[in-house]
Scaffold this motif. Structure first.
Motif, PDB file in Angstrom:
ATOM      1  N   THR A  46       0.845  -1.183   0.000  1.00  0.00           N
ATOM      2  CA  THR A  46       0.000   0.000   0.000  1.00  0.00           C
ATOM      3  C   THR A  46       0.883   1.237   0.000  1.00  0.00           C
ATOM      4  N   CYS A  47       0.576   2.160  -0.881  1.00  0.00           N
ATOM      5  CA  CYS A  47       1.364   3.389  -0.968  1.00  0.00           C
ATOM      6  C   CYS A  47       1.223   4.191   0.315  1.00  0.00           C
ATOM      7  N   GLY A  48       2.345   4.589   0.904  1.00  0.00           N
ATOM      8  CA  GLY A  48       2.322   5.372   2.123  1.00  0.00           C
ATOM      9  C   GLY A  48       1.891   6.806   1.872  1.00  0.00           C
ATOM     10  N   GLN A  49       1.803   7.197   0.610  1.00  0.00           N
ATOM     11  CA  GLN A  49       1.467   8.573   0.279  1.00  0.00           C
ATOM     12  C   GLN A  49      -0.001   8.727  -0.092  1.00  0.00           C
ATOM     13  N   GLN A  52      -2.923   3.829  -2.420  1.00  0.00           N
ATOM     14  CA  GLN A  52      -3.244   2.935  -3.533  1.00  0.00           C
ATOM     15  C   GLN A  52      -2.352   1.689  -3.482  1.00  0.00           C
ATOM     16  N   PRO A  53      -2.814   0.639  -4.179  1.00  0.00           N
ATOM     17  CA  PRO A  53      -1.986  -0.571  -4.217  1.00  0.00           C
ATOM     18  C   PRO A  53      -0.591  -0.260  -4.751  1.00  0.00           C
ATOM     19  N   ALA A  54       0.388  -0.857  -4.116  1.00  0.00           N
ATOM     20  CA  ALA A  54       1.776  -0.628  -4.513  1.00  0.00           C
ATOM     21  C   ALA A  54       2.531  -1.941  -4.434  1.00  0.00           C
ATOM     22  N   SER A  55       3.699  -1.961  -5.016  1.00  0.00           N
ATOM     23  CA  SER A  55       4.508  -3.182  -4.948  1.00  0.00           C
ATOM     24  C   SER A  55       5.989  -2.833  -4.970  1.00  0.00           C
ATOM     25  N   VAL A  56       6.791  -3.804  -4.589  1.00  0.00           N
ATOM     26  CA  VAL A  56       8.234  -3.614  -4.590  1.00  0.00           C
ATOM     27  C   VAL A  56       8.719  -3.607  -6.031  1.00  0.00           C
ATOM     28  N   THR A  57       9.393  -2.541  -6.425  1.00  0.00           N
ATOM     29  CA  THR A  57       9.846  -2.448  -7.810  1.00  0.00           C
ATOM     30  C   THR A  57      11.366  -2.496  -7.918  1.00  0.00           C
ATOM     31  N   ALA A  58      12.049  -2.325  -6.814  1.00  0.00           N
ATOM     32  CA  ALA A  58      13.513  -2.374  -6.855  1.00  0.00           C
ATOM     33  C   ALA A  58      14.074  -2.700  -5.482  1.00  0.00           C
ATOM     34  N   ILE A  75       9.211   0.982  -3.169  1.00  0.00           N
ATOM     35  CA  ILE A  75       7.808   0.612  -3.325  1.00  0.00           C
ATOM     36  C   ILE A  75       7.171   1.643  -4.244  1.00  0.00           C
ATOM     37  N   THR A  76       6.597   1.191  -5.358  1.00  0.00           N
ATOM     38  CA  THR A  76       5.982   2.108  -6.306  1.00  0.00           C
ATOM     39  C   THR A  76       4.501   1.801  -6.425  1.00  0.00           C
ATOM     40  N   GLN A  78       0.445   2.810  -8.129  1.00  0.00           N
ATOM     41  CA  GLN A  78      -0.147   3.051  -9.445  1.00  0.00           C
ATOM     42  C   GLN A  78      -0.095   4.529  -9.831  1.00  0.00           C
ATOM     43  N   ALA A  79      -0.043   5.404  -8.832  1.00  0.00           N
ATOM     44  CA  ALA A  79       0.012   6.837  -9.107  1.00  0.00           C
ATOM     45  C   ALA A  79       1.446   7.304  -9.374  1.00  0.00           C
ATOM     46  N   GLY A  80       2.387   6.390  -9.211  1.00  0.00           N
ATOM     47  CA  GLY A  80       3.762   6.720  -9.550  1.00  0.00           C
ATOM     48  C   GLY A  80       4.610   7.173  -8.377  1.00  0.00           C
ATOM     49  N   HIS A  81       4.044   7.160  -7.171  1.00  0.00           N
ATOM     50  CA  HIS A  81       4.864   7.490  -6.001  1.00  0.00           C
ATOM     51  C   HIS A  81       5.885   6.385  -5.778  1.00  0.00           C
ATOM     52  N   ALA A  82       7.101   6.750  -5.542  1.00  0.00           N
ATOM     53  CA  ALA A  82       8.145   5.771  -5.241  1.00  0.00           C
ATOM     54  C   ALA A  82       8.704   6.086  -3.860  1.00  0.00           C
ATOM     55  N   ILE A  83       8.514   5.145  -2.941  1.00  0.00           N
ATOM     56  CA  ILE A  83       8.977   5.348  -1.572  1.00  0.00           C
ATOM     57  C   ILE A  83       9.987   4.265  -1.233  1.00  0.00           C
ATOM     58  N   GLU A  84      11.069   4.679  -0.601  1.00  0.00           N
ATOM     59  CA  GLU A  84      12.121   3.724  -0.258  1.00  0.00           C
ATOM     60  C   GLU A  84      12.063   3.367   1.219  1.00  0.00           C
ATOM     61  N   TYR A  85      12.235   2.079   1.487  1.00  0.00           N
ATOM     62  CA  TYR A  85      12.248   1.585   2.867  1.00  0.00           C
ATOM     63  C   TYR A  85      13.505   0.767   3.108  1.00  0.00           C
ATOM     64  N   ASP A  86      14.102   1.013   4.258  1.00  0.00           N
ATOM     65  CA  ASP A  86      15.206   0.149   4.679  1.00  0.00           C
ATOM     66  C   ASP A  86      14.675  -1.250   4.897  1.00  0.00           C
ATOM     67  N   TRP A  87      15.499  -2.222   4.592  1.00  0.00           N
ATOM     68  CA  TRP A  87      15.070  -3.611   4.735  1.00  0.00           C
ATOM     69  C   TRP A  87      16.251  -4.456   5.152  1.00  0.00           C
ATOM     70  N   LYS A  88      16.050  -5.214   6.212  1.00  0.00           N
ATOM     71  CA  LYS A  88      17.095  -6.142   6.660  1.00  0.00           C
ATOM     72  C   LYS A  88      16.530  -7.550   6.489  1.00  0.00           C
ATOM     73  N   PRO A  89      16.922  -8.228   5.388  1.00  0.00           N
ATOM     74  CA  PRO A  89      16.421  -9.593   5.185  1.00  0.00           C
ATOM     75  C   PRO A  89      16.862 -10.496   6.333  1.00  0.00           C
ATOM     76  N   GLU A  90      15.921 -11.339   6.781  1.00  0.00           N
ATOM     77  CA  GLU A  90      16.250 -12.239   7.902  1.00  0.00           C
ATOM     78  C   GLU A  90      17.104 -13.386   7.433  1.00  0.00           C
TER      79      GLU A  90
END
Ligand SMILES: [Zn+2]
Length: 90
Positions: A46-49, A52-58, A75-76, A78-90
């Motif tokens: 889900t877009c934090g902005q 809308q539905p969003a997905s991991v794009t990079a 995370i991008t 449908q409206a084109g917002h791209a939000i970056e999140y830190d991620w530490k894979p387990e």
């Protein structure tokens, strides 16, 4: 409030729990982990902005902590917002 406590006091499982604080701590940790999981997944779908539905794009290595395995997910929505999140894979 007090009625509930009286009811719980009659329940054998509750007595067991109140007598073993360590078990309670473990249960609390488990509940916290369970509660954290949906939130963790939700921000990836889900877009934090705009909500809308969003997905991991990079996914790329974190510029500073990449050597420790830390990543950044984009995370991008449908409206084109791209939000970056830190991620530490387990
Ligand atoms: Zn959006």
């Amino acid at each position: 409030m007090s009625d509930i406590l009286k009811l719980l006091d009659k329940a054998p499982i509750w007595k067991t729990l109140t007598q073993t604080p360590k078990q309670i701590a473990e249960l609390e940790a488990r509940v916290a982990a369970l509660e954290a999981k949906p939130r963790e997944a939700e921000h990836l779908h889900t877009c934090g902005q705009c909500g809308q539905p969003a997905s991991v794009t990079a996914v790329r290595d974190h510029p500073t902590f990449g050597v420790f395995g830390k990543k950044i997910r984009t995370i991008t929505c449908q409206a084109g917002h791209a939000i970056e999140y830190d991620w530490k894979p387990e």
